[in-house]
Design a protein around this motif. Structure first.
Motif, PDB file in Angstrom:
ATOM      1  N   PRO A 212       0.816  -1.224   0.000  1.00  0.00           N
ATOM      2  CA  PRO A 212       0.000   0.000   0.000  1.00  0.00           C
ATOM      3  C   PRO A 212       0.847   1.270   0.000  1.00  0.00           C
ATOM      4  O   PRO A 212       0.417   2.293  -0.553  1.00  0.00           O
ATOM      5  CB  PRO A 212      -0.822  -0.116   1.278  1.00  0.00           C
ATOM      6  CG  PRO A 212      -0.254  -1.219   2.057  1.00  0.00           C
ATOM      7  CD  PRO A 212       0.538  -2.080   1.157  1.00  0.00           C
ATOM      8  N   ASP A 213       2.059   1.232   0.585  1.00  0.00           N
ATOM      9  CA  ASP A 213       2.860   2.464   0.611  1.00  0.00           C
ATOM     10  C   ASP A 213       3.354   2.801  -0.787  1.00  0.00           C
ATOM     11  O   ASP A 213       3.408   3.958  -1.185  1.00  0.00           O
ATOM     12  CB  ASP A 213       4.022   2.366   1.600  1.00  0.00           C
ATOM     13  CG  ASP A 213       4.820   1.096   1.447  1.00  0.00           C
ATOM     14  OD1 ASP A 213       4.305   0.175   0.786  1.00  0.00           O
ATOM     15  OD2 ASP A 213       5.932   1.012   1.971  1.00  0.00           O
ATOM     16  N   ARG A 214       3.716   1.777  -1.561  1.00  0.00           N
ATOM     17  CA  ARG A 214       4.121   2.018  -2.945  1.00  0.00           C
ATOM     18  C   ARG A 214       2.948   2.613  -3.731  1.00  0.00           C
ATOM     19  O   ARG A 214       3.129   3.527  -4.540  1.00  0.00           O
ATOM     20  CB  ARG A 214       4.569   0.696  -3.578  1.00  0.00           C
ATOM     21  CG  ARG A 214       5.454   0.863  -4.791  1.00  0.00           C
ATOM     22  CD  ARG A 214       5.691  -0.457  -5.450  1.00  0.00           C
ATOM     23  NE  ARG A 214       6.950  -1.107  -5.076  1.00  0.00           N
ATOM     24  CZ  ARG A 214       8.113  -0.899  -5.663  1.00  0.00           C
ATOM     25  NH1 ARG A 214       8.202  -0.026  -6.631  1.00  0.00           N
ATOM     26  NH2 ARG A 214       9.188  -1.551  -5.285  1.00  0.00           N
ATOM     27  N   ILE A 215       1.750   2.092  -3.456  1.00  0.00           N
ATOM     28  CA  ILE A 215       0.565   2.571  -4.169  1.00  0.00           C
ATOM     29  C   ILE A 215       0.275   4.020  -3.825  1.00  0.00           C
ATOM     30  O   ILE A 215       0.047   4.852  -4.718  1.00  0.00           O
ATOM     31  CB  ILE A 215      -0.645   1.683  -3.816  1.00  0.00           C
ATOM     32  CG1 ILE A 215      -0.441   0.308  -4.438  1.00  0.00           C
ATOM     33  CG2 ILE A 215      -1.932   2.300  -4.315  1.00  0.00           C
ATOM     34  CD1 ILE A 215      -1.442  -0.693  -4.011  1.00  0.00           C
ATOM     35  N   ILE A 219       0.117   7.162  -6.361  1.00  0.00           N
ATOM     36  CA  ILE A 219      -1.059   8.030  -6.547  1.00  0.00           C
ATOM     37  C   ILE A 219      -0.642   9.486  -6.388  1.00  0.00           C
ATOM     38  O   ILE A 219      -1.052  10.359  -7.158  1.00  0.00           O
ATOM     39  CB  ILE A 219      -2.161   7.659  -5.538  1.00  0.00           C
ATOM     40  CG1 ILE A 219      -2.703   6.265  -5.840  1.00  0.00           C
ATOM     41  CG2 ILE A 219      -3.299   8.665  -5.599  1.00  0.00           C
ATOM     42  CD1 ILE A 219      -3.688   5.758  -4.826  1.00  0.00           C
ATOM     43  N   ALA A 220       0.230   9.729  -5.413  1.00  0.00           N
ATOM     44  CA  ALA A 220       0.682  11.103  -5.195  1.00  0.00           C
ATOM     45  C   ALA A 220       1.475  11.615  -6.393  1.00  0.00           C
ATOM     46  O   ALA A 220       1.530  12.810  -6.648  1.00  0.00           O
ATOM     47  CB  ALA A 220       1.533  11.170  -3.944  1.00  0.00           C
ATOM     48  N   ILE A 235      -2.265  -2.899  -9.777  1.00  0.00           N
ATOM     49  CA  ILE A 235      -1.485  -2.513 -10.948  1.00  0.00           C
ATOM     50  C   ILE A 235      -1.256  -1.010 -10.899  1.00  0.00           C
ATOM     51  O   ILE A 235      -2.208  -0.259 -10.679  1.00  0.00           O
ATOM     52  CB  ILE A 235      -2.234  -2.894 -12.236  1.00  0.00           C
ATOM     53  CG1 ILE A 235      -2.367  -4.411 -12.314  1.00  0.00           C
ATOM     54  CG2 ILE A 235      -1.526  -2.363 -13.453  1.00  0.00           C
ATOM     55  CD1 ILE A 235      -3.191  -4.866 -13.465  1.00  0.00           C
ATOM     56  N   ILE A 236      -0.011  -0.589 -11.052  1.00  0.00           N
ATOM     57  CA  ILE A 236       0.294   0.835 -11.110  1.00  0.00           C
ATOM     58  C   ILE A 236       0.720   1.160 -12.530  1.00  0.00           C
ATOM     59  O   ILE A 236       1.580   0.476 -13.088  1.00  0.00           O
ATOM     60  CB  ILE A 236       1.440   1.204 -10.145  1.00  0.00           C
ATOM     61  CG1 ILE A 236       1.038   0.898  -8.710  1.00  0.00           C
ATOM     62  CG2 ILE A 236       1.793   2.673 -10.285  1.00  0.00           C
ATOM     63  CD1 ILE A 236       2.147   1.135  -7.725  1.00  0.00           C
ATOM     64  N   LEU A 237       0.113   2.192 -13.104  1.00  0.00           N
ATOM     65  CA  LEU A 237       0.535   2.581 -14.442  1.00  0.00           C
ATOM     66  C   LEU A 237       0.431   4.081 -14.608  1.00  0.00           C
ATOM     67  O   LEU A 237      -0.366   4.715 -13.921  1.00  0.00           O
ATOM     68  CB  LEU A 237      -0.288   1.837 -15.499  1.00  0.00           C
ATOM     69  CG  LEU A 237      -1.809   1.823 -15.353  1.00  0.00           C
ATOM     70  CD1 LEU A 237      -2.426   3.028 -16.003  1.00  0.00           C
ATOM     71  CD2 LEU A 237      -2.346   0.555 -15.955  1.00  0.00           C
TER      72      LEU A 237
END
Lengths: 443, 366
Positions: A212-215, A219-220, A235-237
């Protein structure tokens, strides 16, 4: 209502269709037992209906949990998602009573950090969202819900910061999601492939994470995060190559040490890709590159080996790859045995039997260990393949071939785009309004 | 389908472009030292001796094993080609860091040998060249007991990893060929003499012109040359003071020279500044004034240096590169004009050495 539902569904014993009467009124209740929390159905339907403390008709009207479901076409979906349908006085209400089986607030396993949040995302969307919202407490956090898969009907959530997100990427993601036609989606990796659209890719272009910290950090930075039900990975994109080489701990630990660790990672990725190829090209084409002691000791230890250097490399790499593959699939208890047997005994024996030289054992272990240094496993997986084309080139062209091969890889990386963003861009932030010269056209 | 087929064919054919370069390290014979001598035979004037290393997985002192192969041939290239048929593996000069030139060859004409070395692809430019006395073949037969692997002793003597001796002048191939072709700069080579069956002495230097050895410097002159030409620290200076010998270790030395024309005469004035620590000195020196010793040492040094410079001048060689300096400072339209002007100037030039010795300490703490 129950008759119609019976017709909609196949013969299933877990389909509950009840008709109740308490003297005052008669209701019909339909739900799929395993999908629903039985206690909730009892608390909300059976008990108040039987007790008659308050007219049940009144309750249906006032309590917001009961939603009117007029559309017959939606009944099937509602039931399959764990709703109970209640018909009273000719009006059909739905009550959400789903029971979700998931891992309870799991610990991070794939990307572990020594100091840092230890909780990973949950397989339940609400719990994952809870984690993200508690880390990213901003009114700008926007959450959209979509469904993917004509059979699996997997709910997914698109999470982003509405102020910071790049609108072109968001549009791109939305259109991609609506145009995906597929029956089943079960894992984040599958969704990742569908989003990218390319079937044969060498490098991962979206980041899959459980942290969650990476997410929240992503987002920031204005990235888009996609959560998926029944998968504890998000998934982060878009992602760049450098995101994959970056562990979350780099933000948490001492500055110079983490810089050194980043340097170490890039060195090891270079080693793991080129070392087997360099071994072949130096041993068989340019032995003058070694210092003279090393040249003599390699020549001495290789003199027992009957095969040319590349066969030796293939033997050892085959062994180490099978070993890694076996130890991933094996249960944990047997896993350590496999590594011991394979790593220590086979390596030593292969050298004594004169099948490989002692230097080759070192090369193989460096390749394997350096590969595990990459913090994100999808890149680590992708990089495992990259050494083989270089080996082939090295057999025929030696060191100059390896140099050309590495150049080709770098060119390919520069050519890659992740949702329209340059994948290998090191310097400079790209403003959403300004384009990139040579940027691929978005469809 | 057709395209895929074409691509496959293309890839396969491209793979053969590499040719036959592929040769495993254990199928190569590493030449660690090459000796080139002159024979009495007119037909086959070159005797080539190759020291081939026998690789072993264990490297320990005294365990070095080598094989010597010798052949007489009409040219070096041909001799090496012929030698290939004497051994079972491919000869590789990639690790040959020492080339020994027999004294007789160096005294007659070395240019053919240099040509061969510069042309061969696998001979490295960092390889060192030395003159072997009496001949290279005998010298390669010496087997030092401490040697860990073949050729090691010679590598270490010349390389920066092993000893740093002011008496050993190191001449790599690149430097040698530069000096052999540059006008106004002459080559010089160290001379290796076998001490016994087990060791070497490398403390003399041969001064050559563009063809052959002209004169040989003694060990003291070799050191002096290194100090003057290259400001070589880790050396020593020597002089006498009140009838006792004074030897001082140089810790820092700066040597530079200017060329001036005074009337018809060209004067080459050296300025040598050095800081020394006394190693051999009179007993009660600590409390004395050092200025007089410094003065005496400086005078002695200047005299020795001037003697050496005149000796080299009289031999007609120019290892310092005075001619090159002259050419760099004098414009000429024709490439050879400045050099031709220089040629008559050099024999008549006058040398002045102004040494300034600064004693840093006596080496003792009182």
């Amino acid at each position: 209502m129950n008759e119609r539902i019976r017709l909609m569904f196949a013969e299933a014993v877990d389909m509950k269709l009840e008709e109740l009467s308490n003297g005052e009124m008669t209701i019909q209740v339909a739900y799929i037992a395993p999908m629903c929390e039985e206690k909730m159905i009892a608390d909300f339907i059976f008990v108040p209906f039987a007790k008659r403390e308050q007219p049940y008709r009144e309750q249906l009207r006032t309590i917001v949990e009961y939603k009117v479901a007029d559309d017959v076409a939606k009944w099937r979906d509602l039931l399959l998602r764990g709703n109970a349908l209640i018909e009273a006085d000719g009006i059909v209400y739905s009550l959400y009573a789903a029971r979700i089986i998931c891992n309870e607030s799991p610990q991070t396993q794939v990307e572990s950090a020594i100091q840092g949040p230890q909780l990973a995302l949950s397989e339940d969307l609400t719990k994952s969202l809870n984690l993200i919202r508690s880390m990213y407490q901003s009114a700008d956090l926007s959450v959209e819900e979509h469904t993917i898969g004509s059979v699996s009907k997997t709910p997914i959530m698109v999470v982003f910061d509405q102020r910071r997100v790049d609108p072109t990427i968001l549009d791109n993601v939305r259109t991609k999601i609506t145009t995906i036609h597929v029956e089943m989606v079960n894992a984040a990796g599958e969704l990742d492939k569908l989003l990218i659209g390319k079937r044969k890719h060498l490098f991962p272009t979206v980041l899959i994470t459980e942290r969650p910290d990476r997410i929240s950090k992503a987002i920031a930075k204005g990235k888009v995060v996609i959560l998926m039900k029944s998968s504890m990975f998000a998934i982060i994109l878009p992602a760049t190559f450098f995101d994959f080489m970056h562990a979350v701990e780099d933000h948490y630990e001492a500055f110079w040490m983490t810089r050194f660790l980043i340097f170490l990672r890039y060195t090891s990725i270079l080693l793991t890709i080129t070392l087997p190829a360099l071994y072949i090209s130096i041993v068989s084409y340019n032995p003058e590159l070694f210092r003279v002691q090393l040249a003599f000791s390699i020549a001495g230890s290789r003199s027992a080996v009957p095969y040319p250097s590349f066969i030796e490399v293939f033997i050892m790499l085959f062994m180490i790859e099978t070993l890694i593959e076996a130890s991933i699939r094996l249960p944990r208890y047997i896993g350590s045995t496999a590594t011991t047997v394979g790593g220590l005994i086979l390596g030593q024996a292969a050298q004594q039997a004169g099948l490989v030289s002692s230097i080759m054992i070192i090369v193989t272990s460096v390749v394997a260990i350096a590969n595990f240094v990459i913090p994100v496993s999808s890149l680590s997986f992708a990089v495992r393949f990259l050494k083989y084309p270089l080996i082939i080139i090295a057999i025929f062209f030696g060191i100059s071939g390896v140099a050309v091969g590495v150049f080709v890889y770098i060119t390919y990386l520069c050519n890659l785009r992740s949702f329209g963003k340059p994948y290998f861009r090191i310097f400079g932030r790209l403003q959403p309004t300004e384009g990139d010269i040579g940027q691929v056209k978005l469809k | 389908m057709r395209n895929v087929f074409c691509c496959v064919i293309l890839l396969v054919t491209v793979c053969f472009l590499g040719g036959c370069g592929f040769k495993d390290i254990d199928k190569r014979f590493f030449v660690v030292a090459t000796g080139i001598d002159k024979t009495d035979n007119e037909q086959k004037p070159y005797r080539i001796t190759l020291q081939l290393a026998l690789p072993s997985p264990k490297i320990e002192p005294g365990a070095s094993k080598a094989q010597l192969e010798t052949i007489d041939a009409s040219s070096i290239a041909e001799g090496v080609r012929m030698l290939k048929s004497h051994v079972d593996k491919e000869l590789d000069f990639g690790h040959c860091k020492i080339f020994l030139v027999g004294e007789e060859l160096a005294r007659s004409d070395y240019s053919g040998m240099l040509q061969w070395m510069r042309r061969r692809r696998d001979i490295q430019s960092v390889a060192d060249i030395a003159v072997a006395k009496p001949d290279a073949q005998a010298l390669l037969g010496v087997k030092p007991v401490s040697e860990r692997y073949p050729g090691n002793t010679l590598f270490l003597s010349f390389g920066a990893d092993g000893t740093d001796s002011p008496y050993t002048y190191v001449q790599p191939l690149s430097e040698f060929s530069k000096r052999a072709f540059e006008k106004g700069l002459d080559p010089l080579l160290p001379i290796i003499i076998p001490d016994s069956k087990e060791s070497y002495i490398i403390n003399r230097t041969a001064l050559l012109n563009k063809n052959k050895i002209i004169m040989v410097l003694s060990p003291e002159e070799t050191q002096l040359f290194a100090q003057l030409a290259e400001s070589y620290p880790k050396s020593s200076v020597r002089g006498t003071y009140e009838d006792t010998q004074v030897v001082a270790a140089v810790s820092d030395i700066r040597s530079k020279y200017r060329m001036t024309t005074q009337g018809a005469k060209t004067v080459i004035a050296f300025k040598v500044k050095m800081s020394v620590v006394l190693e051999d000195a009179p007993e009660n020196l600590y409390k004395q004034e050092w200025a007089s010793i410094e003065k005496k040492l400086s005078e002695d040094y200047s005299r020795q240096a001037e003697e050496l410079l005149r000796k080299i001048q009289q031999a007609g060689v120019d290892p310092f590169g005075f001619g090159l300096r002259y050419r760099a400072n004098h414009h000429s339209n024709n490439p050879n004009e400045a050099y031709e002007k220089w040629l008559p100037i050099y024999p008549g030039a006058d040398f002045k050495v102004n040494a300034k010795v600064n004693i840093e300490g006596t080496g003792l703490i009182q």
